[in-house]
Design a protein around this motif. Sequence first.
Motif, mmCIF file in Angstrom:
data_model
loop_
_atom_site.group_PDB
_atom_site.id
_atom_site.type_symbol
_atom_site.label_atom_id
_atom_site.label_comp_id
_atom_site.label_asym_id
_atom_site.label_seq_id
_atom_site.Cartn_x
_atom_site.Cartn_y
_atom_site.Cartn_z
ATOM 1 N N UNK A 37 0.814 -1.208 0.000
ATOM 2 C CA UNK A 37 0.000 0.000 0.000
ATOM 3 C C UNK A 37 0.848 1.258 0.000
ATOM 4 N N UNK A 38 2.053 1.177 0.572
ATOM 5 C CA UNK A 38 2.986 2.305 0.563
ATOM 6 C C UNK A 38 3.922 2.213 -0.635
ATOM 7 N N UNK A 39 4.394 1.002 -0.929
ATOM 8 C CA UNK A 39 5.341 0.787 -2.026
ATOM 9 C C UNK A 39 4.810 1.326 -3.344
ATOM 10 N N UNK A 40 3.541 1.056 -3.620
ATOM 11 C CA UNK A 40 2.952 1.473 -4.897
ATOM 12 C C UNK A 40 2.087 2.728 -4.767
ATOM 13 N N UNK A 41 2.187 3.411 -3.649
ATOM 14 C CA UNK A 41 1.308 4.553 -3.392
ATOM 15 C C UNK A 41 1.680 5.741 -4.277
ATOM 16 N N UNK A 42 0.661 6.420 -4.778
ATOM 17 C CA UNK A 42 0.826 7.695 -5.473
ATOM 18 C C UNK A 42 -0.193 8.678 -4.914
ATOM 19 N N UNK A 43 0.282 9.864 -4.589
ATOM 20 C CA UNK A 43 -0.601 10.878 -4.039
ATOM 21 C C UNK A 43 0.081 11.604 -2.897
ATOM 22 N N UNK A 44 -0.720 12.041 -1.923
ATOM 23 C CA UNK A 44 -0.215 12.852 -0.817
ATOM 24 C C UNK A 44 -0.285 12.071 0.487
ATOM 25 N N UNK A 45 0.796 12.154 1.256
ATOM 26 C CA UNK A 45 0.821 11.617 2.613
ATOM 27 C C UNK A 45 1.168 12.758 3.565
ATOM 28 N N UNK A 46 0.618 12.679 4.798
ATOM 29 C CA UNK A 46 0.814 13.742 5.783
ATOM 30 C C UNK A 46 1.757 13.239 6.864
ATOM 31 N N UNK A 47 2.874 13.947 7.068
ATOM 32 C CA UNK A 47 3.853 13.636 8.102
ATOM 33 C C UNK A 47 3.625 14.582 9.274
ATOM 34 N N UNK A 48 3.539 14.025 10.485
ATOM 35 C CA UNK A 48 3.356 14.840 11.682
ATOM 36 C C UNK A 48 4.405 14.481 12.726
ATOM 37 N N UNK A 49 4.902 15.505 13.409
ATOM 38 C CA UNK A 49 5.850 15.289 14.504
ATOM 39 C C UNK A 49 5.741 16.453 15.485
ATOM 40 N N UNK A 50 5.783 16.110 16.770
ATOM 41 C CA UNK A 50 5.880 17.130 17.811
ATOM 42 C C UNK A 50 7.340 17.237 18.216
ATOM 43 N N UNK A 51 7.807 18.454 18.445
ATOM 44 C CA UNK A 51 9.196 18.620 18.884
ATOM 45 C C UNK A 51 9.274 19.786 19.854
ATOM 46 N N UNK A 52 10.257 19.720 20.710
ATOM 47 C CA UNK A 52 10.496 20.777 21.696
ATOM 48 C C UNK A 52 11.602 21.682 21.195
ATOM 49 N N UNK A 53 11.384 22.999 21.298
ATOM 50 C CA UNK A 53 12.382 23.963 20.840
ATOM 51 C C UNK A 53 12.759 24.864 22.002
ATOM 52 N N UNK A 54 14.076 24.998 22.249
ATOM 53 C CA UNK A 54 14.533 25.774 23.413
ATOM 54 C C UNK A 54 15.540 26.853 23.032
ATOM 55 N N UNK A 55 15.837 27.001 21.732
ATOM 56 C CA UNK A 55 16.838 27.982 21.308
ATOM 57 C C UNK A 55 16.234 29.390 21.244
ATOM 58 N N UNK A 56 17.108 30.358 20.909
ATOM 59 C CA UNK A 56 16.673 31.746 20.776
ATOM 60 C C UNK A 56 15.716 31.904 19.589
ATOM 61 N N UNK A 57 14.798 32.842 19.721
ATOM 62 C CA UNK A 57 13.867 33.145 18.635
ATOM 63 C C UNK A 57 14.222 34.454 17.933
ATOM 64 N N UNK A 58 15.428 34.965 18.190
ATOM 65 C CA UNK A 58 15.809 36.262 17.656
ATOM 66 C C UNK A 58 16.176 36.211 16.175
ATOM 67 N N UNK A 59 17.008 35.235 15.793
ATOM 68 C CA UNK A 59 17.474 35.168 14.406
ATOM 69 C C UNK A 59 16.401 34.585 13.498
ATOM 70 N N UNK A 60 16.483 34.877 12.200
ATOM 71 C CA UNK A 60 15.632 34.124 11.275
ATOM 72 C C UNK A 60 15.957 32.630 11.363
ATOM 73 N N UNK A 61 14.910 31.830 11.526
ATOM 74 C CA UNK A 61 15.059 30.384 11.683
ATOM 75 C C UNK A 61 14.350 29.704 10.523
ATOM 76 N N UNK A 70 6.366 31.418 13.175
ATOM 77 C CA UNK A 70 5.484 30.336 13.638
ATOM 78 C C UNK A 70 6.089 29.525 14.770
ATOM 79 N N UNK A 71 7.390 29.575 14.904
ATOM 80 C CA UNK A 71 8.097 28.775 15.907
ATOM 81 C C UNK A 71 7.899 29.371 17.301
ATOM 82 N N UNK A 72 7.813 28.514 18.298
ATOM 83 C CA UNK A 72 7.690 28.993 19.675
ATOM 84 C C UNK A 72 8.551 28.128 20.579
ATOM 85 N N UNK A 73 8.916 28.679 21.703
ATOM 86 C CA UNK A 73 9.650 27.882 22.687
ATOM 87 C C UNK A 73 8.716 26.869 23.313
ATOM 88 N N UNK A 74 9.280 25.702 23.539
ATOM 89 C CA UNK A 74 8.474 24.629 24.094
ATOM 90 C C UNK A 74 7.999 23.709 22.987
#
Length: 998
Positions: free
Chosen positions: A859-883, A918-922
């Motif tokens: 079902x994945x090997x021969x799949x054609x179309x769109x799949x949605x990837x989701x991941x939660x992650x924690x961010x603790x760096x500065x938000x000052x620079x363009x990221x 769009x990025x936030x700490x935490x």
Amino acid sequence: MMKNVFYWLVSISLFTLISTCQAESDTNMLRKNFMIPPDSARPGVYWYFMDGNLSKEGMTKDLESMKKVGIGSVVFLEVNVGIPRGKVDFLSEEWKDCFKHAVQECERLGISMILGIGPGWTGSGGPWVKAEESMQSLVSSVTHVTGKGKQTVSLTKPDPMPPYFGEGAFTPELKERWQAFYKDVAVLAFPKTDEKTFIKDIHEKALYYRAPYSSVPGVKQFLSRDNDDLSLNSGDVIHLDKIVDLTGSLVDGTVTWDVPAGEWTIMRVGVRNNGAVTRPAPLPGVGFECDKADTTALMAHLRVFTEELFSLLGERDTLLPGGLKILHMDSWEMGAQNWTPKLRQEFKKRRGYDPQPYYPVYAGYIVGDKQTSERFLWDLRQTMQELMLENHSLFVKAYAHKHGMKLSIEPYDMNPMQDLELGASADIPMCEFWSIGGYNTSFSAVEGSSLANIKGQRVVPSEAFTAAGDGWKQHPASMKDQTDWAFAAGINRLTFHTFQHQALRDDLRPGMTMGPYGVHWDRNQTWWPYVDGYHRYIARCQYLLQKGQTVADVLYLAPEEAPFVFRAPVSALEGDFLIDKKGHNFDACPPSLLYNASVENGKIKFPSGMQYSLLVLPVFETMTPRLLDKIKSLVEDGATLVGIPPLYAPGLTDYPVCDQVLSTMITDLWGGKDLPAGLVKRTYGKGQVYWGQDIRDKADNLYPNYPLTSGLLDQMKLGDDFRSDIGKIRYIHKKVNEQDFYFVSNRTRDLLNTVCHFRVTGKQPQLWNPVNGEIRNLPAFTDDGTCTSVDLSFEPNQSFFVVFDGKPQPDLGVKNFSLSKEIQKLDKSWQVSFDPKWGGPANVEFKELQDWSQCPDEGIKYYSGTAVYCQSFNYSQSLQKPVYLDLGQVKNIAKVWLNGKDLGVIWTNPWEVEITDALKKGNNELRIEVTNLWVNRLIGDELKQDDGIVDGQWPEWLINGKERPSKRYTFATFRHYTKESPLLESGLLGPVRIVVKE
């Protein structure tokens, strides 16, 4: 006196202020429309309909999908290529109702329509074209008699010449009409010759055939002359004073003649249809092509086709942005013709002598001598070219104007005229290029852009990415390099080949195709919902490229030849399939347009404002006195000419006086015909002539080689308009008023850091990025008074504009480009959702990123179309620079959301998007939609029962609206793959990282 000076100073100040404000206003408008390009800058598509397979519902869905993703125009054509016939016959009342609906929908949606002037894409014709109004050839038969006094001789009716594409293109009724049509023209008698055909390439020279230049090996760029009479004996030629005109004696195929002593040949000369039919037309539209040299025949065709459609539409608001705007003549694929009913009288009027005694030359006989016969053939081709231009293309242009429209023309590919002359007759000269691996038609881009530049036509459209056997493999990222090549080549409106009208129900995808052809640029593509990211890039590029006037140094003059395809010197180009110009840009000029040129400040200048530093002649033996007189006047007024003198005039008009006149003019301009050694400069009037043996010895595709012309430009203090220290960067230079901008593109798949040198001084370089609309200064540059040198960095196949505007403010201590530094890798597992409707699992966990095609789950090997990837992650760096979020490798397009914010589509290098806002700490929630191609699902379905088209017929289940008997997910009207075909990499391959710029 002081009062007058005061007013003068005030006036100058006001003028300067107004000019400055206007310049600032122009710049602001350019910036605004670059960031958000107008609809007029959007790309277009060839909107193909397939032999009766059309519906109003499908038309609306097609057009609304185009509008949604930024398509601005359509070329409306109906053809018949590899698909079962539909129920809506071409030009039936139902068909006309559908056409009217399409025009009205285009008006509603603001999409402009371009209409081909006949069924198929070949030209102008149909079953309504009478044989006597069709394209015709002069044919002949010969009968030999021996002098015995008065004889009644039966003459064989000449057979038609075999159609170039064979008789298979005829319907039975059309074949019968083709065989039946015949009209006598003349009967000529002359002493019998050796019966050999001495004129080389006579079928081409006499305009019986012109094979496709781009696709058939060996087709000549132009037709070389054979003037060598050394091998001829007196009995090998027909002497003009020995030809007897027996035309008036012809009765029912016989002549009665008092035959003089000796052996004689009697030639019966007549006309036949040349076998050209509309192709590949819908079956109800298959018919003869109309005569391309006769307005009566053309108008008879237009009355049946376009006039009926105009009447159906009624009065139209021509000021609307959408709707029917342009009539179109697509690539010339109906070949040559050498006769039209008024040819003899037009020939006499234009060439000054009667062509009838020379009719035996059509059949390869030599009349007089080889030079005389070759001159007659040149006169024939020139006369036919003039008639086809005046009575076909220029007539259609005037007809279009009468109806509030313009005319666009693709001036090749079996064109018996000069490509440049046919293109010059259009309002909008158009070109074509094929996808990599297809036919190499890069010469078409040079022809089309040259004509547009000289004529001042800012829009240079091209049929784009024509393909055979593409099989849904191409996508925006794979097409980026060739897109940039097209822009640098001078093209600035891509018209994708092809958006196939989807008349089938929506669940049958990918659906309708044009057999194996096209790049499948339609709403059934997997990535169609995301393609506007690419279209927006195109629109930004096209907006700027359409605004500016091209900068070019060299003008190559084409010879007075038909047919003729312009090919630039190979030494002036680099690359193979994607051929780029070197540091001095150039254009090609047909002879007819040179008569509009003048000289200003030592440069050749046209009414459009386009100007060139060098006028370069072809290394060619012939030229008319009229053209040489124009060239002389330009040099006398200050132009710089590069080229050697011709040897003689080309035709029989005023021969041999024309050669004597030409010789006198040559002596005046060059000082003589004998070439001096090397390269010599000669002053004539205010101008200069560069000539000599070096030009002949180093001729390259008819012209002096690039080192010679670039060396002369260097002497004129005109160095390269653009160069890069490491090469590998293509460019085009445009100007808007006093503002210069260059489109520059990395031709490689490598990261490149280089210094680029631009022939602009005293201005601030800026980077305008057409991928995201970013505009910023480039502080690291130097200006030495002759050029500005700028440090530039390119991702693989990356491109941008370098715009020179405003007061220069260099700062060599600041980098123009920042380096990416990884601050976090998103290497946790991903939750991935596939669409079960297309065979994929609704939810699956990827411990690490992987290629779908390597997955054991089918079902994945021969799949054609769109799949949605989701991941939660924690961010603790500065938000000052363009990221930024860097996706690494993507197959094949992606859209990103972070914390619910839509961050747009990523479709090309660099595969990143700014996430600072769009990025936030935490904790952060990342969602990435990734879409691959149709290929894998089509291959997977080959493991299942085939329930598609068989023997050219739609399947019963489809006709009757029943459930499909197989468990296939896809349905296509052409089979591109087998179950053994290799799968393609798919999905998000990464690595996915968070980076900052340093």
